[in-house]
Design a protein around this motif. Structure first.
Motif, PDB file in Angstrom:
ATOM      1  N   LYS A 136      -5.047   1.622  -9.238  1.00 57.49           N
ATOM      2  CA  LYS A 136      -6.241   0.967  -8.708  1.00 57.49           C
ATOM      3  C   LYS A 136      -6.172   0.934  -7.176  1.00 57.49           C
ATOM      4  O   LYS A 136      -5.183   0.476  -6.593  1.00 57.49           O
ATOM      5  N   SER A 137      -7.221   1.388  -6.528  1.00 55.64           N
ATOM      6  CA  SER A 137      -7.243   1.462  -5.067  1.00 55.64           C
ATOM      7  C   SER A 137      -7.328   0.086  -4.431  1.00 55.64           C
ATOM      8  O   SER A 137      -7.032  -0.075  -3.242  1.00 55.64           O
ATOM      9  N   TYR A 138      -7.731  -0.935  -5.200  1.00 56.58           N
ATOM     10  CA  TYR A 138      -7.840  -2.280  -4.627  1.00 56.58           C
ATOM     11  C   TYR A 138      -6.501  -3.012  -4.565  1.00 56.58           C
ATOM     12  O   TYR A 138      -6.406  -4.114  -4.026  1.00 56.58           O
ATOM     13  N   GLU A 143      -2.981  -3.808  -3.100  1.00 54.44           N
ATOM     14  CA  GLU A 143      -2.040  -3.665  -1.991  1.00 54.44           C
ATOM     15  C   GLU A 143      -0.609  -3.916  -2.464  1.00 54.44           C
ATOM     16  O   GLU A 143       0.328  -3.270  -2.011  1.00 54.44           O
ATOM     17  N   SER A 168       0.814  -1.228   0.000  1.00 56.55           N
ATOM     18  CA  SER A 168       0.000   0.000   0.000  1.00 56.55           C
ATOM     19  C   SER A 168       0.841   1.270   0.000  1.00 56.55           C
ATOM     20  O   SER A 168       0.508   2.259   0.666  1.00 56.55           O
ATOM     21  N   CYS A 174     -13.738  -3.644  -3.422  1.00 55.59           N
ATOM     22  CA  CYS A 174     -12.941  -2.714  -2.610  1.00 55.59           C
ATOM     23  C   CYS A 174     -13.816  -1.636  -1.992  1.00 55.59           C
ATOM     24  O   CYS A 174     -13.714  -1.330  -0.794  1.00 55.59           O
ATOM     25  N   GLN A 175     -14.732  -1.057  -2.789  1.00 56.34           N
ATOM     26  CA  GLN A 175     -15.566   0.030  -2.288  1.00 56.34           C
ATOM     27  C   GLN A 175     -16.627  -0.459  -1.311  1.00 56.34           C
ATOM     28  O   GLN A 175     -16.866   0.160  -0.272  1.00 56.34           O
ATOM     29  N   SER A 229     -14.550  -2.899   1.488  1.00 55.64           N
ATOM     30  CA  SER A 229     -13.269  -2.356   1.975  1.00 55.64           C
ATOM     31  C   SER A 229     -12.175  -3.420   1.976  1.00 55.64           C
ATOM     32  O   SER A 229     -11.362  -3.514   2.914  1.00 55.64           O
ATOM     33  N   GLU A 230     -12.175  -4.245   0.942  1.00 58.64           N
ATOM     34  CA  GLU A 230     -11.183  -5.303   0.796  1.00 58.64           C
ATOM     35  C   GLU A 230     -10.188  -4.939  -0.294  1.00 58.64           C
ATOM     36  O   GLU A 230     -10.571  -4.409  -1.344  1.00 58.64           O
ATOM     37  N   LYS A 231      -8.916  -5.231  -0.027  1.00 59.42           N
ATOM     38  CA  LYS A 231      -7.874  -5.020  -1.026  1.00 59.42           C
ATOM     39  C   LYS A 231      -7.193  -6.351  -1.326  1.00 59.42           C
ATOM     40  O   LYS A 231      -7.451  -7.369  -0.670  1.00 59.42           O
ATOM     41  N   LEU A 269     -13.277  -6.020  -9.076  1.00 61.07           N
ATOM     42  CA  LEU A 269     -12.347  -5.829  -7.959  1.00 61.07           C
ATOM     43  C   LEU A 269     -12.591  -4.485  -7.284  1.00 61.07           C
ATOM     44  O   LEU A 269     -12.546  -4.370  -6.051  1.00 61.07           O
ATOM     45  N   ASP A 270     -12.854  -3.456  -8.080  1.00 60.87           N
ATOM     46  CA  ASP A 270     -13.100  -2.129  -7.529  1.00 60.87           C
ATOM     47  C   ASP A 270     -14.403  -2.108  -6.727  1.00 60.87           C
ATOM     48  O   ASP A 270     -14.485  -1.459  -5.666  1.00 60.87           O
TER      49      ASP A 270
END
Length: 533
Positions: A192-194, A196, A41, A150-151, A154-156, A146-147
């Motif tokens: 991509k925010s997902y 890590e 991250s 994540c949203q 709240s999983e990555k 995946l996104d």
């Protein structure tokens, strides 16, 4: 009934590392985990490790999978290992969503890249639906799914990808397919925010095309620039010495001759790890490389039709260092522009080692690959030379002065680029190539400090029962003068205590007649009686 998972948090993700630990030979590389923990991250969370075959890429990836994968509880696998003492160890142990994929299974020659992307995406989406029911409905885009996870949850995710570059090795020249593949990876990973961590491995660095790279966010750790990850791929001298203590069949010196020779900044000398472990398991040093690469692969590169390519291969086989510019390589295997790009590819593939702008063949295992390839090619001068080399060694040991002179003359006449014996460089190349077969039985030292000077060549036997050889070459003088210099300067002292018998070999090249003459004398160590053979 539990759902089946193709990639996500597989319940058997620790098995590869478990099998490694179960083996008789294990080298602890677990501090690689700490390096990856520091990147989770962060802006350094995209990692590409490129190494030659047999350098432990897959084993490292399996170790990371065993450590990170959520819910598989293999903490006992790391008991007593270096990473267990690291402060970050328990914080991340089996607490991450891991997506583990071998790209070779999806991007080989059996289907189009589009079909591979579709199949991989379907499996990944199915995994996400199984793990997060109700979150994904009819979406078919993997990155979007995946996104969404994540949203909403709240999983990555950590992505561990093996053989990332298989498409560039399997689909040579298919530029559009390659670019489609890179676009898929960019869409999946970039910004991509997902994500890590993305950890990908392969033989080749990231492919460059157009004016940049679709994957320019990756931090690369290559054979040329291993940086902080250098210690985790390949065995150090100390690690090999430790392994040697567990058995008595193979000495450290023999392993060093066969499998050392790679150099990585921040790690120093590096051994090929897979070959070392195979040699120790089999109790025999051998060319294990050809089980995963070999003749056809090397043939393709050393026969490329670029100016200077043939001379470069000859110099490398003569143990010469060759200058190379590694900056132009575009990281694929089908768009070579010159000799330097071919040589750079051979570095990444493990056939050559690179230090300070120069390359050489790293060890005996790879020398055997070059030798066998050239022999099978029947490649002109060099192939003929290798056939003559064993005959030359036999003639030297039997004292056949006339045959030695005739064979050296043949080698010299064939080597157009080394036509004149007027400097140490040309001498070394011709003699080294002429006595190439001697490397099986002797350690060859050129310009070796011995007695009261420097001997042109000293051949130190690797096993008892073979004579030591001291060779001196003269230019436009006489073979007798060469022998006299060996005796006067006591070049043979280096062989005392090593060989019970020593051959003094004097060779002269006559510039006017363009012929060689040879004189050989033999004596037993401890006796001053030297006599013609």
């Amino acid at each position: 009934m539990n759902a089946y998972y193709h990639f996500l948090n597989r319940s058997n993700s620790g098995e590869g590392f478990r099998e490694l630990l179960n083996g008789k030979l294990f080298v602890d590389k677990t501090m690689l985990i700490r390096e990856m923990n520091e990147k989770l991250s962060t802006k350094e969370k995209w990692v590409c490790v490129s190494r030659a075959r047999r350098f432990g890429k897959t084993m490292a990836l399996e170790m990371l999978a065993a450590y990170y994968t959520k819910g598989i509880y293999p903490a006992h696998l790391f008991e007593g290992l270096k990473i267990e003492k690291d402060p970050t160890f328990s914080h991340h142990l089996n607490k991450h969503n891991v997506i583990l994929i071998n790209f070779n299974e999806y991007f080989n020659k059996t289907a189009s890249v589009e079909e591979g992307i579709e199949r991989l995406s379907q499996f990944l989406i199915q995994d996400l639906k199984n793990a997060y029911p109700g979150v994904i409905d009819k979406e078919t885009d993997a990155a979007l799914c995946l996104d969404m996870v994540c949203q909403i949850k709240s999983e990555k995710f950590i992505f561990l990808i093996d053989e990332w570059d298989s498409i560039f090795r399997e689909r040579r020249g298919e530029t559009q397919e390659q670019e489609r593949f890179l676009d898929f990876l960019r869409t999946l990973f970039k910004d991509k925010s997902y994500v890590e961590l993305v950890y990908i491995t392969g033989i080749l660095p990231i492919k460059k095309y157009n004016t940049g790279s679709a994957l320019n966010m990756f931090h690369e750790f290559t054979m040329l620039e291993p940086k902080r990850l250098a210690p985790y791929f390949g065995f150090s001298e100390q690690e090999v010495q430790n392994l040697c203590r567990s058995q008595s069949k193979i000495s450290f010196d023999e392993l060093k001759e066969w499998y050392d020779g790679y150099y990585m900044e921040d790690a120093g000398a590096v051994f090929n790890p897979r070959s070392v472990t195979e040699a120790l398991n089999e109790g025999k040093c051998y060319d294990y490389w050809n089980r995963t690469g070999g003749f056809c692969e090397l043939e393709e590169y050393i026969t490329k039709d670029f100016d200077g390519m043939g001379d470069t291969i000859i110099a490398l086989m003569a143990d010469e260092n060759v200058s190379v510019n590694v900056l132009g390589f575009s990281n694929d295997l089908d768009s070579f522009q010159d000799r330097d790009e071919v040589i750079t590819a051979l570095i990444h593939m493990g056939y050559l080692t690179y230090v300070d702008g120069q390359v050489c063949i790293p060890n005996r295992e790879i020398k055997e690959e070059f030798t066998n390839t050239v022999k099978k090619l029947s490649w002109g001068t060099v192939s003929k030379l290798l056939r003559q080399s064993r005959e030359l060694l036999s003639a030297t040991r039997s004292g056949n002065e006339e045959l030695v002179a005739r064979l050296l003359e043949s080698v010299h006449d064939d080597m157009q680029e080394f036509k004149e014996y007027n400097n140490e460089h040309t001498l070394k190349c011709v003699i080294h190539l002429a006595y190439y077969a001697a490397q099986d039985e002797y350690e060859l030292r050129f310009e070796a400090p011995a007695g009261k000077g420097f001997a042109d060549c000293i051949m130190i036997p690797k096993r008892k029962g073979r004579p030591g050889i001291v060779l001196e070459l003269k230019y436009n003088k006489s073979a007798e003068q060469a022998l006299a210099q060996i005796r006067a300067r006591h070049y043979d002292r280096l062989l005392r205590g090593v060989a019970s018998e020593v051959l003094l070999v004097g060779i002269n090249y006559d510039k006017r007649t363009k012929t060689h003459a040879c004189k050989i004398q033999k004596y037993s160590v401890g006796s001053q009686d030297t006599r013609p053979m």
